[in-house]
Design a protein around this motif. Structure first.
Motif, PDB file in Angstrom:
ATOM      1  N   THR A 196     124.442  21.134  80.484  1.00  0.00           N
ATOM      2  CA  THR A 196     123.567  20.643  79.426  1.00  0.00           C
ATOM      3  C   THR A 196     122.281  21.465  79.374  1.00  0.00           C
ATOM      4  OG1 THR A 196     122.550  19.017  80.897  1.00  0.00           O
ATOM      5  CG2 THR A 196     124.393  18.264  79.556  1.00  0.00           C
ATOM      6  N   SER A 197     121.917  21.847  78.166  1.00  0.00           N
ATOM      7  CA  SER A 197     120.630  22.487  77.937  1.00  0.00           C
ATOM      8  C   SER A 197     119.720  21.421  77.338  1.00  0.00           C
ATOM      9  CB  SER A 197     120.779  23.673  76.979  1.00  0.00           C
ATOM     10  OG  SER A 197     119.540  24.281  76.748  1.00  0.00           O
ATOM     11  N   ILE A 198     118.770  20.949  78.126  1.00  0.00           N
ATOM     12  CA  ILE A 198     117.857  19.904  77.653  1.00  0.00           C
ATOM     13  C   ILE A 198     116.921  20.563  76.645  1.00  0.00           C
ATOM     14  CG2 ILE A 198     116.230  18.108  78.284  1.00  0.00           C
ATOM     15  CD1 ILE A 198     119.079  17.810  79.480  1.00  0.00           C
ATOM     16  N   GLN A 199     117.182  20.354  75.381  1.00  0.00           N
ATOM     17  CA  GLN A 199     116.492  21.104  74.330  1.00  0.00           C
ATOM     18  C   GLN A 199     115.265  20.350  73.825  1.00  0.00           C
ATOM     19  OE1 GLN A 199     118.035  24.118  71.275  1.00  0.00           O
ATOM     20  NE2 GLN A 199     118.563  22.144  70.390  1.00  0.00           N
ATOM     21  N   PHE A 200     114.129  21.027  73.885  1.00  0.00           N
ATOM     22  CA  PHE A 200     112.888  20.484  73.321  1.00  0.00           C
ATOM     23  C   PHE A 200     112.156  21.629  72.638  1.00  0.00           C
ATOM     24  CE2 PHE A 200     112.607  21.207  77.889  1.00  0.00           C
ATOM     25  CZ  PHE A 200     111.547  22.097  78.027  1.00  0.00           C
ATOM     26  N   THR A 201     111.554  21.341  71.514  1.00  0.00           N
ATOM     27  CA  THR A 201     110.847  22.357  70.735  1.00  0.00           C
ATOM     28  C   THR A 201     109.507  21.800  70.277  1.00  0.00           C
ATOM     29  OG1 THR A 201     111.714  21.679  68.575  1.00  0.00           O
ATOM     30  CG2 THR A 201     113.068  23.196  69.855  1.00  0.00           C
ATOM     31  N   THR A 202     108.606  22.694  69.915  1.00  0.00           N
ATOM     32  CA  THR A 202     107.286  22.254  69.463  1.00  0.00           C
ATOM     33  C   THR A 202     107.345  21.514  68.135  1.00  0.00           C
ATOM     34  OG1 THR A 202     106.901  24.404  68.425  1.00  0.00           O
ATOM     35  CG2 THR A 202     106.070  24.104  70.667  1.00  0.00           C
ATOM     36  N   SER A 203     108.381  21.745  67.343  1.00  0.00           N
ATOM     37  CA  SER A 203     108.475  21.047  66.069  1.00  0.00           C
ATOM     38  C   SER A 203     108.831  19.578  66.262  1.00  0.00           C
ATOM     39  CB  SER A 203     109.519  21.726  65.175  1.00  0.00           C
ATOM     40  OG  SER A 203     110.783  21.737  65.818  1.00  0.00           O
ATOM     41  N   TRP A 204     109.585  19.262  67.323  1.00  0.00           N
ATOM     42  CA  TRP A 204     109.958  17.871  67.583  1.00  0.00           C
ATOM     43  C   TRP A 204     109.054  17.226  68.629  1.00  0.00           C
ATOM     44  CZ3 TRP A 204     115.618  19.710  68.481  1.00  0.00           C
ATOM     45  CH2 TRP A 204     116.189  20.056  67.247  1.00  0.00           C
ATOM     46  N   LEU A 205     108.753  17.972  69.661  1.00  0.00           N
ATOM     47  CA  LEU A 205     107.948  17.440  70.761  1.00  0.00           C
ATOM     48  C   LEU A 205     106.798  18.394  71.054  1.00  0.00           C
ATOM     49  CD1 LEU A 205     110.867  16.324  73.132  1.00  0.00           C
ATOM     50  CD2 LEU A 205     109.541  14.867  71.607  1.00  0.00           C
ATOM     51  N   PRO A 206     105.765  18.412  70.197  1.00  0.00           N
ATOM     52  CA  PRO A 206     104.641  19.342  70.378  1.00  0.00           C
ATOM     53  C   PRO A 206     103.897  19.072  71.677  1.00  0.00           C
ATOM     54  CG  PRO A 206     104.124  17.697  68.714  1.00  0.00           C
ATOM     55  CD  PRO A 206     105.583  17.521  69.037  1.00  0.00           C
ATOM     56  N   GLU A 207     103.187  20.090  72.142  1.00  0.00           N
ATOM     57  CA  GLU A 207     102.490  19.995  73.424  1.00  0.00           C
ATOM     58  C   GLU A 207     101.569  18.789  73.497  1.00  0.00           C
ATOM     59  OE1 GLU A 207     100.595  23.571  74.775  1.00  0.00           O
ATOM     60  OE2 GLU A 207     102.215  24.848  74.071  1.00  0.00           O
ATOM     61  N   ASN A 208     100.880  18.476  72.386  1.00  0.00           N
ATOM     62  CA  ASN A 208      99.910  17.376  72.430  1.00  0.00           C
ATOM     63  C   ASN A 208     100.563  16.008  72.550  1.00  0.00           C
ATOM     64  OD1 ASN A 208     100.904  16.952  69.863  1.00  0.00           O
ATOM     65  ND2 ASN A 208      99.047  17.619  68.799  1.00  0.00           N
ATOM     66  N   LEU A 209     101.903  15.953  72.428  1.00  0.00           N
ATOM     67  CA  LEU A 209     102.609  14.682  72.590  1.00  0.00           C
ATOM     68  C   LEU A 209     102.887  14.388  74.058  1.00  0.00           C
ATOM     69  CD1 LEU A 209     103.672  12.531  70.597  1.00  0.00           C
ATOM     70  CD2 LEU A 209     105.923  13.632  70.738  1.00  0.00           C
ATOM     71  N   TRP A 210     102.774  15.396  74.911  1.00  0.00           N
ATOM     72  CA  TRP A 210     103.029  15.240  76.344  1.00  0.00           C
ATOM     73  C   TRP A 210     101.694  14.897  77.019  1.00  0.00           C
ATOM     74  CZ3 TRP A 210     107.895  17.323  78.545  1.00  0.00           C
ATOM     75  CH2 TRP A 210     108.749  17.861  77.590  1.00  0.00           C
ATOM     76  N   ASN A 211     101.492  13.646  77.379  1.00  0.00           N
ATOM     77  CA  ASN A 211     100.235  13.268  78.037  1.00  0.00           C
ATOM     78  C   ASN A 211     100.120  13.897  79.418  1.00  0.00           C
ATOM     79  OD1 ASN A 211      99.612  11.694  75.818  1.00  0.00           O
ATOM     80  ND2 ASN A 211     100.446   9.810  76.719  1.00  0.00           N
ATOM     81  N   ASN A 212     101.217  13.933  80.138  1.00  0.00           N
ATOM     82  CA  ASN A 212     101.255  14.534  81.477  1.00  0.00           C
ATOM     83  C   ASN A 212     102.549  15.325  81.582  1.00  0.00           C
ATOM     84  OD1 ASN A 212     101.586  15.113  84.228  1.00  0.00           O
ATOM     85  ND2 ASN A 212     100.442  13.281  84.839  1.00  0.00           N
ATOM     86  N   PRO A 213     102.536  16.607  81.212  1.00  0.00           N
ATOM     87  CA  PRO A 213     103.778  17.385  81.130  1.00  0.00           C
ATOM     88  C   PRO A 213     104.596  17.377  82.419  1.00  0.00           C
ATOM     89  CG  PRO A 213     101.983  18.568  80.094  1.00  0.00           C
ATOM     90  CD  PRO A 213     101.364  17.385  80.766  1.00  0.00           C
ATOM     91  N   TYR A 214     103.936  17.572  83.564  1.00  0.00           N
ATOM     92  CA  TYR A 214     104.674  17.594  84.819  1.00  0.00           C
ATOM     93  C   TYR A 214     105.332  16.251  85.090  1.00  0.00           C
ATOM     94  CZ  TYR A 214     105.802  17.323  89.709  1.00  0.00           C
ATOM     95  OH  TYR A 214     106.475  17.106  90.890  1.00  0.00           O
ATOM     96  N   GLN A 215     104.568  15.164  84.983  1.00  0.00           N
ATOM     97  CA  GLN A 215     105.101  13.853  85.302  1.00  0.00           C
ATOM     98  C   GLN A 215     106.194  13.430  84.333  1.00  0.00           C
ATOM     99  OE1 GLN A 215     103.844  11.865  88.107  1.00  0.00           O
ATOM    100  NE2 GLN A 215     105.889  11.075  87.683  1.00  0.00           N
ATOM    101  N   ALA A 216     105.966  13.692  83.038  1.00  0.00           N
ATOM    102  CA  ALA A 216     106.970  13.332  82.037  1.00  0.00           C
ATOM    103  C   ALA A 216     108.277  14.067  82.307  1.00  0.00           C
ATOM    104  CB  ALA A 216     106.454  13.637  80.639  1.00  0.00           C
ATOM    105  N   ALA A 217     108.179  15.361  82.605  1.00  0.00           N
ATOM    106  CA  ALA A 217     109.370  16.152  82.870  1.00  0.00           C
ATOM    107  C   ALA A 217     110.051  15.700  84.164  1.00  0.00           C
ATOM    108  CB  ALA A 217     109.008  17.628  82.944  1.00  0.00           C
TER     109      ALA A 217
END
Length: 846
Positions: free
Chosen positions: A397-418
């Motif tokens: 599986t390629s866990i696909q995420f892009t800035t058009s769907w999930l822009p950087e500002n939507l990630w409150n804590n990128p490390y923790q969310a990931a």
């Protein structure tokens, strides 16, 4: 289940220790340095800040630019001005006559009329020479000045007249004659500031001293000067006296073009000569020149070793939910979806949309409640993936995420969310602690429009979360490349491994993930076009750079080629964009590409795409092994080629290279015990080429049967057996690869080949962090004694742990270190007998 605040503080300690551990990490290990990197460069002229160094600085946004030789720049250059410093042979009464050809635009030579009412000056050339242009700046009377050229036999021709309308400016006079002398004459006095003449051509030079003699095989040049120049050539020399033309470049192309020097030339000195138009204010320019040997920008093919897995385990196909049917795969008819595509691969890669699982990346997905628990309430990954697995497809599986769907500002804590996402995914789908549906995940597909630091945090979090949940889940980064660091300077194509793959993530990764298609810039149009996979300038050869990066930084780990392929017509759907190849070429290249990747030791090669897309011809819409839904997914010739290969030799192992020359590529395959079973061979040329060659294989083998993969039919045709004389097979080769099944009575096992196999060693530690009770999983190529040691970076702790009598394959061992103080430590595993060493960070919590 997930790290607490204190756990995250400990993670900061992990980052610190990782920096120390991976101090030898070489982010540029994949780059093949151009011979120009340390060269000395000079030029015939420079224009302001656009200096010569810009031509070899690796940045195509900078350039060297010459001064404009016309109208007057050339007169002070002895390489351009044939008359510089030549004194007149005769003249009427003159004043300051040396000023006539002194190369200066200050001061004038004046010529008065004689008793016959004539004023004149004549200059003899040292050697009769073809002249293209005579120009001078003068002040003349009403009758003007006549320009006459004399040929070696004494014949003279008036080629023009300088009139008073041109006073105090330069006037041009063109000729194509071989000239022995030039005469200016008038019936009035006149003065000339400067007289100059250009030989057969006017040129500006960029000269490069490589510092040592090199074998020159490829020159990458961006020398756009269409409006200023007639042509550009690259000359090569060992001594700066004798020059040989290496390539003729196309100065109409505003791209960096690879030019092959064939045969390769020995040279220390390189000259880029731009032949200028005979017009005012024109300038030569070179944005970048790179020079490589005959292996090109990606370097030489690495030494081969026998494969440790059969061909079929490498081959897979990219798919999506429903395989284009817009419904669950288990609803497809018997000959569609997984039932169709499992015929051409043993694994399948899915673009697993993260946004389908969660609307916000800070939300942790709950898979146990499917359908109904994910962002797409109808979605049931269990149902889809179980159908794939039932068809015999291992799932990636390629866990696909892009800035058009999930822009950087939507990630409150990128490390923790990931971390949370990776942990939840692997806990549910993982091979050992989950339901076993998914074997490996990629942290992103091509998320190249995210900031690099942001992506590094996501990669680190998701990879660690997945490994903490299920150490057996294989984890890879998004698709990256290691050959071209300049991609990080551009917009959406920022994918350089040296920037986006941090050393502190390597411990959680099982290898590299790459995408490589076979493209080249067409030297006649500048367009990107598809090419054959063995072409040293093909972007597909970037895999060689990635192997070097892996070997330097992550030795023994895997490489996934998770996208590759060619766009082609077929199944009744046309292909007419620049990157298209014929249906026959797609079939030939599919086979040749698989053989090349297998020989390189690539662990998984996943074809893009399963089928054409159901709309017009554009990039990647025609890369399918089948047609689109519009033609009911009808198989293309490449489909039948791959299917036939897997049936006939899927269980075979690559053993050795027989030939890898410009004329013939041939490989030996065998069974798991090293007994040769097949030979594959072809001529590494474009599929449209009609050229052929012969190859002698002197191993004592005889052929049982031979198939040719020319893409002309659904079932590859049996062809004539090769001639065999005194144990030597003569293979007649073309662009279409052939598969030779060997007569088993003429071959024997090759223990020496079997012994050359190299197996990957791998160590997993779990759980990590722990309170001191953890396990290690040793995956070893060879059994033997393995020592373990634990130490801290400050040196206060340094203790020998267990010595393990390990078997080849997988070994699990437990450690109980309850009395160890909380903190960051290095766990070291050493198998001295086989020169294997692994160091990983572990965290001990209170």
């Amino acid at each position: 289940m997930y790290p607490t605040k204190s756990g995250l503080q400990l993670f900061g300690c992990l980052l610190l220790s990782t920096t120390a551990l991976f101090s030898q990490w070489n982010k540029e290990a994949g780059i093949t340095p151009s011979f120009t990197k340390t060269a000395i460069v000079t030029a015939s002229s420079e224009n302001g800040a656009k200096v010569v160094a810009n031509s070899i600085d690796g940045d195509e946004n900078t350039m060297w630019e010459s001064k404009n030789p016309l109208p007057s720049g050339f007169v002070s250059d002895g390489n351009q001005n044939l008359l510089l410093g030549i004194q007149p042979s005769t003249s009427s009464t003159a004043n300051n006559i040396s000023k006539l050809t002194d190369g200066s635009n200050s001061g004038s030579a004046s010529f008065a009329t004689n008793s016959n009412g004539k004023s004149y000056v004549k200059v003899n050339l040292p050697t009769s020479t073809k002249i293209s242009l005579i120009t001078f700046k003068a002040n003349v009377g009403a009758t003007g000045v006549e320009v006459t050229v004399f040929e070696p036999n004494g014949d003279s021709t008036v080629i023009g007249q300088f009139t008073s309308a041109s006073n105090y400016g330069y006037e041009k006079f063109y000729t194509t004659k071989i000239v022995a002398a030039i005469k200016l004459s008038s019936t009035e006095s006149f003065s000339v500031t400067e007289l100059g003449a250009v030989g057969p051509s006017l040129f500006e030079d960029l000269d490069i001293d490589l510092g040592a003699t090199q074998s020159i095989g490829w020159i990458y040049l961006r020398a756009y000067s269409s409006s200023s120049a007639d042509s550009v050539v690259v000359l090569a020399s060992t001594n700066q006296s004798t020059w040989t033309k290496a390539v003729t470049a196309d100065n109409d192309l505003y791209f960096s073009i690879p030019y092959q020097v064939k045969p390769a030339q020995l040279a220390r000195y390189i000259k880029v000569r731009t032949y200028m138009k005979l017009e005012d204010y024109k300038r030569a320019a070179v944005r970048e020149i790179k020079v490589f040997d005959e292996n090109g920008i990606y370097g030489a093919m690495p030494t081969s070793t026998p494969a440790t897995r059969p061909l079929k385990e490498m081959v897979g196909i990219n798919g999506i939910w429903g395989w284009g049917t817009k419904d669950y795969s288990d609803l497809a008819s018997n000959n569609k979806a997984t039932n169709l595509y499992s015929r051409v691969g043993t694994h399948a890669r899915n673009y697993h949309e993260m946004e389908w699982d969660v609307a916000d990346p800070d939300i942790t997905p709950v898979y146990s409640g499917m359908p109904g628990s994910l962002n797409k309430s109808w979605l049931d990954w269990d149902r889809e993936y179980q159908n794939w697995k039932n068809a015999g497809l291992e799932i990636q599986t390629s866990i696909q995420f892009t800035t058009s769907w999930l822009p950087e500002n939507l990630w409150n804590n990128p490390y923790q969310a990931a971390y949370n996402y990776g942990h939840s995914f692997a806990s549910y789908f993982g091979p050992t602690n989950g339901n076993g549906l998914v074997t490996r995940i990629e942290v992103g597909n091509e998320p190249w429009d995210y900031d690099s630091t942001f992506y590094q945090n996501v990669l680190l979090g998701m990879a660690k979360g997945a490994k903490d949940a299920d150490p057996a889940m294989e984890v890879f980064s998004c698709a990256l490349q290691s050959a071209d660091p300049t991609t990080e300077e551009t917009g959406g194509g920022r994918n350089y491994m040296g920037v986006r793959l941090p050393s502190n993530a390597a411990q959680y990764l099982d290898g590299l993930n790459v995408h490589h298609y076979s493209y080249i810039s067409d030297p006649t149009t500048g367009n990107r076009v598809a090419t054959f996979p063995e072409n040293p300038a093909s972007t597909m050869r970037g895999i060689v750079s990635d192997i070097r990066f892996r070997d330097a930084n992550m030795p023994g780990k895997k490489i996934l080629m998770s996208e590759w392929g060619w766009d082609a017509a077929g199944a009744g759907e046309p292909c007419h964009h620049n990157e298209c190849v014929s249906e026959e070429a797609q079939a030939m290249y599919a086979a040749r590409g698989l053989f090349m990747l297998d020989r390189l030791g690539i662990d998984r090669a996943t074809w893009f795409f399963y089928g054409n897309l159901p709309f017009g011809s554009s990039l990647y819409t025609r890369s399918g092994l089948t047609g689109s839904k519009n033609v009911n997914f009808a198989p293309k010739k490449a489909f039948y080629t791959v299917e036939h290969l897997l049936k006939k030799m899927g269980d075979s192992y690559f053993l050795e290279v027989i030939s890898e020359t410009d004329d013939a590529w041939a490989y030996l395959y065998g069974d798991s015990l090293g007994k040769p079973t097949h030979v594959v061979a072809w001529k590494p040329v474009d599929a449209s080429s009609s050229s052929t060659t012969s190859l002698q294989v002197n191993k004592g083998y005889e052929a049982d049967s031979v198939w040719v993969y020319d893409g002309l039919s659904n079932v590859p045709a049996l062809t004539t057996l090769p001639k065999n004389k005194n144990g030597e097979m003569t293979l007649n080769l073309s662009a279409a690869p052939i598969l030779i099944k060997l007569d088993s009575n003429t071959v024997s096992s090759s223990v020496s080949l079997l012994e050359k196999r190299t197996y990957s060693n791998h160590v997993s530690i779990f759980p990590n962090p722990s309170k001191g009770n953890f396990k290690i999983k040793l995956s070893l190529a060879n059994g033997g004694k393995v020592s373990t040691r634990l130490y801290s970076l400050d040196g206060r702790t340094n203790q020998q742990l267990q010595t393990i009598d390990a078997n080849s394959g997988n070994n699990i061992h437990e450690f109980s270190l309850d009395d160890l103080a909380p903190g960051c430590y290095i766990f070291e595993t050493i198998q001295e007998e086989h020169s294997f060493i692994d160091r990983q960070q572990i965290i001990i919590t209170p």
